[in-house]
Write an enzyme that holds these catalytic residues in place. Sequence first.
Site, PDB file in Angstrom:
ATOM      1  N   GLN A 253      -5.639  25.466  42.096  1.00  0.00           N
ATOM      2  CA  GLN A 253      -5.333  25.410  40.655  1.00  0.00           C
ATOM      3  C   GLN A 253      -6.522  24.799  39.913  1.00  0.00           C
ATOM      4  OE1 GLN A 253      -2.711  26.850  39.387  1.00  0.00           O
ATOM      5  NE2 GLN A 253      -1.410  27.089  41.183  1.00  0.00           N
ATOM      6  N   ASP A 347       4.089  32.330  43.899  1.00  0.00           N
ATOM      7  CA  ASP A 347       2.940  32.024  43.031  1.00  0.00           C
ATOM      8  C   ASP A 347       1.841  33.085  43.232  1.00  0.00           C
ATOM      9  OD1 ASP A 347       1.031  30.852  41.427  1.00  0.00           O
ATOM     10  OD2 ASP A 347       0.629  29.169  42.758  1.00  0.00           O
ATOM     11  N   CYS A 373       0.085  32.884  36.024  1.00  0.00           N
ATOM     12  CA  CYS A 373      -0.823  32.662  34.898  1.00  0.00           C
ATOM     13  C   CYS A 373      -0.864  33.905  34.017  1.00  0.00           C
ATOM     14  CB  CYS A 373      -2.218  32.283  35.391  1.00  0.00           C
ATOM     15  SG  CYS A 373      -2.973  33.571  36.373  1.00  0.00           S
TER      16      CYS A 373
HETATM   17  C1  LIG Z   1      -2.358  32.077  42.234  1.00  0.00           C
HETATM   18  S1  LIG Z   1      -2.859  31.779  43.892  1.00  0.00           S
HETATM   19  C2  LIG Z   1      -1.663  30.577  44.360  1.00  0.00           C
HETATM   20  C3  LIG Z   1      -2.050  29.721  45.530  1.00  0.00           C
HETATM   21  C4  LIG Z   1      -1.240  28.431  45.714  1.00  0.00           C
HETATM   22  N1  LIG Z   1       0.176  28.616  45.519  1.00  0.00           N
HETATM   23  C5  LIG Z   1      -1.760  27.316  44.828  1.00  0.00           C
HETATM   24  O1  LIG Z   1      -1.033  26.864  43.930  1.00  0.00           O
HETATM   25  O2  LIG Z   1      -2.881  26.864  45.026  1.00  0.00           O
HETATM   26  C6  LIG Z   1      -2.383  33.262  44.618  1.00  0.00           C
HETATM   27  C7  LIG Z   1      -2.486  33.345  46.129  1.00  0.00           C
HETATM   28  O3  LIG Z   1      -2.044  34.662  46.503  1.00  0.00           O
HETATM   29  C8  LIG Z   1      -2.745  35.084  47.645  1.00  0.00           C
HETATM   30  N2  LIG Z   1      -2.610  36.543  47.698  1.00  0.00           N
HETATM   31  C9  LIG Z   1      -3.219  37.454  46.916  1.00  0.00           C
HETATM   32  N3  LIG Z   1      -2.785  38.690  47.244  1.00  0.00           N
HETATM   33  C10 LIG Z   1      -1.897  38.526  48.266  1.00  0.00           C
HETATM   34  C11 LIG Z   1      -1.100  39.433  49.027  1.00  0.00           C
HETATM   35  N4  LIG Z   1      -1.154  40.749  48.805  1.00  0.00           N
HETATM   36  N5  LIG Z   1      -0.280  38.936  49.973  1.00  0.00           N
HETATM   37  C12 LIG Z   1      -0.221  37.604  50.191  1.00  0.00           C
HETATM   38  N6  LIG Z   1      -0.954  36.704  49.517  1.00  0.00           N
HETATM   39  C13 LIG Z   1      -1.774  37.160  48.567  1.00  0.00           C
HETATM   40  C14 LIG Z   1      -4.150  34.555  47.426  1.00  0.00           C
HETATM   41  O4  LIG Z   1      -4.803  34.421  48.677  1.00  0.00           O
HETATM   42  C15 LIG Z   1      -3.878  33.204  46.734  1.00  0.00           C
HETATM   43  O5  LIG Z   1      -3.840  32.173  47.683  1.00  0.00           O
END
Ligand SMILES: C[S@@+](CC[C@H](N)C(=O)[O-])C[C@H]1O[C@@H](n2cnc3c(N)ncnc32)[C@H](O)[C@@H]1O
Length: 416
Positions: A253, A347, A373
């Site tokens: 974040q 998330d 977001c």
């Molecule tokens: C907005 S971040 C949130 C991370 C964590 N919850 C935080 O607050 O730090 C989105 C996360 O989704 C993961 N992500 C993106 N595409 C994905 C997918 N198709 N399947 C699983 N995870 C995915 C990314 O690796 C990233 O860690």
Amino acid sequence: MTIGGLGARGGGIVLDEPQRLYVADALPGETCLVQPESRRGDGWTARVLDRLTDSPDRVAARCRHFGQCGGCQAQHLSPPAYTSWKRELVVTAFRQADLPTACIGLLAMPVAGMRRRVRLVARRHGTNVRFGFQAFSSHVVVDVAECPVMRADVWPVVTRLRPILPALLTDGRALDVAVLMTDTGADVLVIGPGSLGLEAREALATAAQAGDWARVSWQSEEAVAPEPVCCRHTPVLTWGGTPVEVPPGTFVQASAEVEASLLALAVEATGSAQTVADLYAGCGSFSFALAAVGRHVHAVDRNAAAIAAVRHSAGMWSRPLTTECRDLVRRPLSAAELNRFDAVVLDPPRAGAANQAAELARSAAPVVVSVSCRPATAARDAATLVAGGYRLVSVTLFDQFVWSPHVELLLVLQRS
Ligand SMILES: C[S@@+](CC[C@H](N)C(=O)[O-])C[C@H]1O[C@@H](n2cnc3c(N)ncnc32)[C@H](O)[C@@H]1O
């Protein structure tokens, strides 16, 4: 022209013309002499030649680069006008998805200097290197001499990088530079084309030593993973009392303060849940915060390095956590799998979690905490859950990306 509204990107809109005019740096109620410039969607963009009246909501911008730098679009709005504009962006997205809007909270006044994670761009033209952010809707790099959005300890890292950029860049090329302030110092990731020569590596290592940075890594655009250039301290962030070694370039974040509020709210909203699925878990911020209050958490993300870091810290500190590396778009947790959890934290990135939301809508999970977001995809996914029998209880807004049009949301949904 008299400006009739404020658009989703912070620009003024002239509504009463046959075709809309999108006027950057103009506020509702202001009368401006404008020059139409290029087509945009259902109308034209236009430039202000002369502003004949000022809105009472207009304030002086905090940063000298406002207007050129694409990082901030709304520094010219008074704090009350700014917060109601941002809230309205969320209200509009929820209305468009046929969701209730009365449960959408207010946005707190903007606080500058909170960003611990920034991504800059450097571009070289001859001997001139520009280092900063891209101009609005453009690849032109605005060379920044200040940035009030960044946390105070980020700027010295930027300043120390600047003189070594010529050693990293050949003429006409560009680099991305990601800086994250961890508990143990700056974690710097340089991303660019080709490979990094010895002179560039030495320059980065020297800067890391002089600035007492934690780590510097290099990622070639052609490579799948970053490689360390030098690691002086293990870059660590701590969630729920658990230190986690953050892999280079993984999501964290942008603001520690907003993150702390998101985690506290997720812990509260999951109430008496014993088992929680943390989907799109990243490096485990929600997972460790929930584990710290005794919940059994299953953390899922497709980023193998992030999941390995979560697994390592959970094992090392004996946290009640299991992990899974899984692509949740291609293979979302099924309704049957979700049924073993008392609560689910979701998330996803800006694209949202359409497939996972569809499975959740068929599940019996009593509580969903949805963090996003991007209001449009958060509303779309929430509408899927509501159609599946969930009730939208609350929508809390956070200003993690101050003076930009981005809003961070935390939705609580419960099975009714
Ligand atoms: C907005 S971040 C949130 C991370 C964590 N919850 C935080 O607050 O730090 C989105 C996360 O989704 C993961 N992500 C993106 N595409 C994905 C997918 N198709 N399947 C699983 N995870 C995915 C990314 O690796 C990233 O860690």
